[in-house]
Design a protein around this motif. Sequence first.
Motif, PDB file in Angstrom:
ATOM      1  N   THR A   1       0.857  -1.180  -0.133  1.00  0.00           N
ATOM      2  CA  THR A   1      -0.035   0.093  -0.018  1.00  0.00           C
ATOM      3  C   THR A   1       0.987   1.329  -0.096  1.00  0.00           C
ATOM      4  N   TYR A   2       0.629   2.294  -0.681  1.00  0.00           N
ATOM      5  CA  TYR A   2       1.157   3.610  -1.067  1.00  0.00           C
ATOM      6  C   TYR A   2       0.382   4.732  -0.754  1.00  0.00           C
ATOM      7  N   THR A   3       1.086   5.665  -0.196  1.00  0.00           N
ATOM      8  CA  THR A   3       0.554   7.036  -0.073  1.00  0.00           C
ATOM      9  C   THR A   3       0.319   7.590  -1.531  1.00  0.00           C
ATOM     10  N   GLU A   4      -0.773   8.178  -1.839  1.00  0.00           N
ATOM     11  CA  GLU A   4      -0.956   8.736  -3.212  1.00  0.00           C
ATOM     12  C   GLU A   4       0.184   9.331  -4.053  1.00  0.00           C
ATOM     13  N   SER A   5       0.933  10.229  -3.196  1.00  0.00           N
ATOM     14  CA  SER A   5       1.852  11.148  -3.895  1.00  0.00           C
ATOM     15  C   SER A   5       2.959  10.266  -4.131  1.00  0.00           C
ATOM     16  N   VAL A   6       3.150   8.872  -3.979  1.00  0.00           N
ATOM     17  CA  VAL A   6       4.306   8.135  -4.373  1.00  0.00           C
ATOM     18  C   VAL A   6       4.041   6.976  -5.378  1.00  0.00           C
ATOM     19  N   LYS A   7       2.685   6.966  -5.359  1.00  0.00           N
ATOM     20  CA  LYS A   7       2.500   5.802  -6.294  1.00  0.00           C
ATOM     21  C   LYS A   7       2.897   5.908  -7.554  1.00  0.00           C
ATOM     22  N   GLY A   8       3.447   5.039  -8.207  1.00  0.00           N
ATOM     23  CA  GLY A   8       4.236   4.724  -9.472  1.00  0.00           C
ATOM     24  C   GLY A   8       5.610   5.241  -9.441  1.00  0.00           C
ATOM     25  N   ARG A   9       5.867   5.669  -8.458  1.00  0.00           N
ATOM     26  CA  ARG A   9       7.387   6.249  -8.236  1.00  0.00           C
ATOM     27  C   ARG A   9       8.342   5.480  -7.375  1.00  0.00           C
ATOM     28  N   PHE A  10       7.625   5.082  -6.292  1.00  0.00           N
ATOM     29  CA  PHE A  10       8.153   4.085  -5.193  1.00  0.00           C
ATOM     30  C   PHE A  10       7.890   2.756  -5.175  1.00  0.00           C
ATOM     31  N   THR A  11       8.600   2.022  -4.986  1.00  0.00           N
ATOM     32  CA  THR A  11       8.114   0.315  -4.959  1.00  0.00           C
ATOM     33  C   THR A  11       8.936   0.023  -3.551  1.00  0.00           C
ATOM     34  N   ILE A  12       7.887  -0.583  -2.524  1.00  0.00           N
ATOM     35  CA  ILE A  12       8.535  -1.212  -1.481  1.00  0.00           C
ATOM     36  C   ILE A  12       8.655  -2.833  -1.601  1.00  0.00           C
ATOM     37  N   SER A  13       9.699  -3.324  -0.919  1.00  0.00           N
ATOM     38  CA  SER A  13       9.691  -4.892  -1.237  1.00  0.00           C
ATOM     39  C   SER A  13      10.439  -5.208   0.083  1.00  0.00           C
ATOM     40  N   ARG A  14      10.613  -6.495   0.283  1.00  0.00           N
ATOM     41  CA  ARG A  14      11.052  -7.283   1.325  1.00  0.00           C
ATOM     42  C   ARG A  14      11.867  -8.492   1.112  1.00  0.00           C
ATOM     43  N   ASP A  15      12.996  -8.830   1.512  1.00  0.00           N
ATOM     44  CA  ASP A  15      13.770  -9.967   1.231  1.00  0.00           C
ATOM     45  C   ASP A  15      13.552 -10.839   2.728  1.00  0.00           C
ATOM     46  N   GLY A  16      12.702 -11.884   2.830  1.00  0.00           N
ATOM     47  CA  GLY A  16      12.356 -12.358   4.179  1.00  0.00           C
ATOM     48  C   GLY A  16      13.626 -12.998   4.723  1.00  0.00           C
ATOM     49  N   ALA A  17      14.313 -13.756   3.650  1.00  0.00           N
ATOM     50  CA  ALA A  17      15.609 -14.537   4.093  1.00  0.00           C
ATOM     51  C   ALA A  17      16.414 -13.591   4.690  1.00  0.00           C
ATOM     52  N   LYS A  18      16.571 -12.541   4.349  1.00  0.00           N
ATOM     53  CA  LYS A  18      17.794 -11.557   4.743  1.00  0.00           C
ATOM     54  C   LYS A  18      17.108 -10.406   5.899  1.00  0.00           C
ATOM     55  N   ASN A  19      15.784 -10.673   6.020  1.00  0.00           N
ATOM     56  CA  ASN A  19      15.166  -9.766   7.035  1.00  0.00           C
ATOM     57  C   ASN A  19      15.437  -8.128   6.690  1.00  0.00           C
ATOM     58  N   THR A  20      15.291  -8.087   5.360  1.00  0.00           N
ATOM     59  CA  THR A  20      15.780  -6.741   5.046  1.00  0.00           C
ATOM     60  C   THR A  20      14.422  -6.054   4.100  1.00  0.00           C
ATOM     61  N   LEU A  21      14.356  -4.801   4.325  1.00  0.00           N
ATOM     62  CA  LEU A  21      13.097  -4.167   3.817  1.00  0.00           C
ATOM     63  C   LEU A  21      13.799  -3.256   2.947  1.00  0.00           C
ATOM     64  N   TYR A  22      13.168  -2.869   1.678  1.00  0.00           N
ATOM     65  CA  TYR A  22      13.741  -2.028   0.854  1.00  0.00           C
ATOM     66  C   TYR A  22      12.513  -0.980   0.283  1.00  0.00           C
ATOM     67  N   GLN A  23      13.158   0.071  -0.279  1.00  0.00           N
ATOM     68  CA  GLN A  23      12.090   1.296  -1.019  1.00  0.00           C
ATOM     69  C   GLN A  23      12.888   1.892  -2.195  1.00  0.00           C
ATOM     70  N   GLN A  24      12.611   1.327  -3.374  1.00  0.00           N
ATOM     71  CA  GLN A  24      13.182   1.933  -4.404  1.00  0.00           C
ATOM     72  C   GLN A  24      12.416   3.177  -5.017  1.00  0.00           C
ATOM     73  N   MET A  25      13.053   4.286  -5.100  1.00  0.00           N
ATOM     74  CA  MET A  25      12.549   5.570  -5.141  1.00  0.00           C
ATOM     75  C   MET A  25      12.944   6.138  -6.465  1.00  0.00           C
ATOM     76  N   SER A  26      12.103   6.382  -7.439  1.00  0.00           N
ATOM     77  CA  SER A  26      12.423   7.136  -8.771  1.00  0.00           C
ATOM     78  C   SER A  26      11.719   8.261  -8.739  1.00  0.00           C
ATOM     79  N   SER A  27      12.063   8.955 -10.064  1.00  0.00           N
ATOM     80  CA  SER A  27      11.322  10.248 -10.390  1.00  0.00           C
ATOM     81  C   SER A  27      11.168  11.249  -9.194  1.00  0.00           C
ATOM     82  N   LEU A  28      12.476  11.283  -8.381  1.00  0.00           N
ATOM     83  CA  LEU A  28      12.351  12.023  -7.031  1.00  0.00           C
ATOM     84  C   LEU A  28      12.016  13.524  -7.337  1.00  0.00           C
ATOM     85  N   ILE A  29      11.128  14.173  -6.444  1.00  0.00           N
ATOM     86  CA  ILE A  29      10.884  15.639  -6.602  1.00  0.00           C
ATOM     87  C   ILE A  29      11.463  16.208  -5.331  1.00  0.00           C
TER      88      ILE A  29
END
Length: 122
Positions: free
Chosen positions: A55-83
Amino acid sequence: QLVESGGGSVEAGGSLTLTCVAHGNIRHSCAGWFRQAPGKEREGVAVIDSFDQKTYTESVKGRFTISRDGAKNTLYQQMSSLIPEDTSVYYCATRPVPFCGNYWYSDAQFNTWGQGTQVTVS
C-alpha cells in the motif's frame, strides 16, 4: 532493532534505494516506510504485509516500490522520479502483525523504528 541506509542527495528526477536491515525476523510482520519533513508530521509512505500486499500513499504511487527479502530480514524502498517534495528523513518501521490494516499510515500503529536516513532532492 532496525537500521536504515541508502539516503543521500540527488537532483530532481533521480533515484535512490533505501535499505532497512532488521535484527530479527520481519517476514510475518507489517513493515513500512515513513517520512518526516522539517516542520511537518511524520507520514506513512508505503507498507507491505506478510502476504506481500503493498500500500502506498497517493503522492508516491508509480514512483516508489516497497519490497522485502524475508531471508535477509531486509526491507527496501526503491524511489524514482524524485521531486523536491520528497525531501525528508525516512524511517522504516515494523509491527508484529501479519496485516497492516486500514490505518497503515498511522505511525502510532508501529512499535519498532529505525534511526532514520536523510533524503534530499534539489
